[in-house]
Design a protein around this motif. Structure first.
Motif, PDB file in Angstrom:
ATOM      1  N   GLN A  56       2.314   1.941  -3.431  1.00  0.00           N
ATOM      2  CA  GLN A  56       1.356   2.598  -4.321  1.00  0.00           C
ATOM      3  C   GLN A  56       1.314   4.109  -4.064  1.00  0.00           C
ATOM      4  O   GLN A  56       1.263   4.915  -5.003  1.00  0.00           O
ATOM      5  CB  GLN A  56      -0.037   1.994  -4.116  1.00  0.00           C
ATOM      6  CG  GLN A  56      -0.182   0.583  -4.656  1.00  0.00           C
ATOM      7  CD  GLN A  56      -1.582   0.025  -4.418  1.00  0.00           C
ATOM      8  OE1 GLN A  56      -2.303   0.484  -3.529  1.00  0.00           O
ATOM      9  NE2 GLN A  56      -1.961  -0.970  -5.209  1.00  0.00           N
ATOM     10  N   GLN A  66       4.407   5.772  -5.391  1.00  0.00           N
ATOM     11  CA  GLN A  66       4.330   5.899  -6.844  1.00  0.00           C
ATOM     12  C   GLN A  66       3.467   7.097  -7.235  1.00  0.00           C
ATOM     13  O   GLN A  66       3.820   7.871  -8.133  1.00  0.00           O
ATOM     14  CB  GLN A  66       3.753   4.617  -7.455  1.00  0.00           C
ATOM     15  CG  GLN A  66       3.723   4.630  -8.981  1.00  0.00           C
ATOM     16  CD  GLN A  66       3.102   3.370  -9.554  1.00  0.00           C
ATOM     17  OE1 GLN A  66       2.417   2.626  -8.845  1.00  0.00           O
ATOM     18  NE2 GLN A  66       3.338   3.114 -10.836  1.00  0.00           N
ATOM     19  N   SER A  67       2.340   7.272  -6.540  1.00  0.00           N
ATOM     20  CA  SER A  67       1.451   8.399  -6.853  1.00  0.00           C
ATOM     21  C   SER A  67       2.100   9.735  -6.512  1.00  0.00           C
ATOM     22  O   SER A  67       1.790  10.758  -7.126  1.00  0.00           O
ATOM     23  CB  SER A  67       0.129   8.252  -6.097  1.00  0.00           C
ATOM     24  OG  SER A  67       0.318   8.399  -4.698  1.00  0.00           O
ATOM     25  N   LYS A  92       0.834  -1.209   0.000  1.00  0.00           N
ATOM     26  CA  LYS A  92       0.000   0.000   0.000  1.00  0.00           C
ATOM     27  C   LYS A  92       0.870   1.260   0.000  1.00  0.00           C
ATOM     28  O   LYS A  92       0.591   2.232  -0.717  1.00  0.00           O
ATOM     29  CB  LYS A  92      -0.918  -0.005   1.222  1.00  0.00           C
ATOM     30  CG  LYS A  92      -1.905   1.149   1.249  1.00  0.00           C
ATOM     31  CD  LYS A  92      -2.863   1.027   2.426  1.00  0.00           C
ATOM     32  CE  LYS A  92      -3.861   2.179   2.435  1.00  0.00           C
ATOM     33  NZ  LYS A  92      -4.808   2.073   3.585  1.00  0.00           N
TER      34      LYS A  92
END
Length: 253
Positions: free
Chosen positions: A50, A53-54, A47
């Motif tokens: 992610q 990455q964003s 999580k």
């Protein structure tokens, strides 16, 4: 602060920061390898990956392996700086558009020399067209920087004080004042009046009540003109210069 939590001050969680630091030393790596390397649960690690990455802090390979790689430190810091500046501009714009509160016309009592001088500086910083100042010489010297800044902005500044002082951009008149009287009027909309002393107690009232400010404006402009005319008469100046001082008085009314 340790290396693993270096990104926390920039809005990253401790886990996100730890993952980024791990990937700086071991890129590329799978999410599973990252979880093993930092000894954190795999679900939490995936999580956080992610989210990283964003945020543009890591790159994730397309495909089944999903290898992760940390972006270079300089690239990340540059991105964070741009994001911060954009948010700063938006925040300033939003706060300015919130509107000013209703003008406060109450009368406030100032009971210390420093408080009075600080209020005078703030008033000068708010001036938009004109500032009239009556103050003993020590007080004028204390706020001289604020007077010069106001004059630099194109504010007409007239000073009545107890000693001959040269202040660039300001017109200074001299008159005796053993009582240490103080009066500062800004744009005819706010006024600070009372007594200021180096050794004894100082006491003044400040208000944005326009009627009182206009009364003080009229009285102080007359005092400044009288001081100018008296000085010219004492120096036996020509009629033209005295008339000029009177004309200046008319501009203040």
């Amino acid at each position: 602060m340790t290396g693993s939590d270096a990104l926390v001050p920039f809005g990253f969680t401790a886990l996100e920061s730890e993952i980024y630091v791990f990937l700086l030393g071991e890129s590329p790596a799978t999410g599973y390898r990252v979880a093993q390397g930092i000894n954190k649960p795999a679900a939490n690690t995936y999580k956080a990956i992610q989210t990283l990455q964003s945020k543009g802090a890591i790159l994730v390979e397309e495909g089944s392996s999903r290898f992760c790689r940390a972006v270079p430190i300089e690239e990340l810091m540059g991105r964070l700086q741009k994001d911060f500046e954009a948010r700063r501009v938006q925040t300033v714009k939003a706060l300015k558009s919130a509107g000013r509160p209703q003008e406060d016309e109450r009368l406030y009592h100032l009971k210390s020399r420093d408080q009075i001088l600080n209020r005078a500086r703030e008033m000068l910083a708010e001036a938009t067209s004109e500032a009239l100042i009556q103050m003993p010489a020590f007080g004028v010297h204390a706020i001289e920087g604020a007077i010069e800044k106001a004059a630099d902005r194109g504010i007409e500044v007239f000073v009545l004080t107890t000693e001959s002082i040269i202040i660039e951009g300001a017109e200074v008149a001299v008159a005796e004042d053993p009582a240490g009287l103080l009066c500062v009027v800004i744009d005819g909309t706010q006024t600070l009046a009372g007594k200021i002393s180096q050794d004894e107690e100082s006491d003044a009232l400040w208000t944005r009540y326009p009627t009182l400010a206009q009364i003080h404006h009229g009285a102080l402009s007359a005092e400044i003109t009288l001081a100018n005319v008296s000085g010219l008469l004492a120096a036996d100046e020509k009629r033209s210069r005295i008339q000029k001082a009177v004309d200046a008085r008319r501009r203040l009314t």
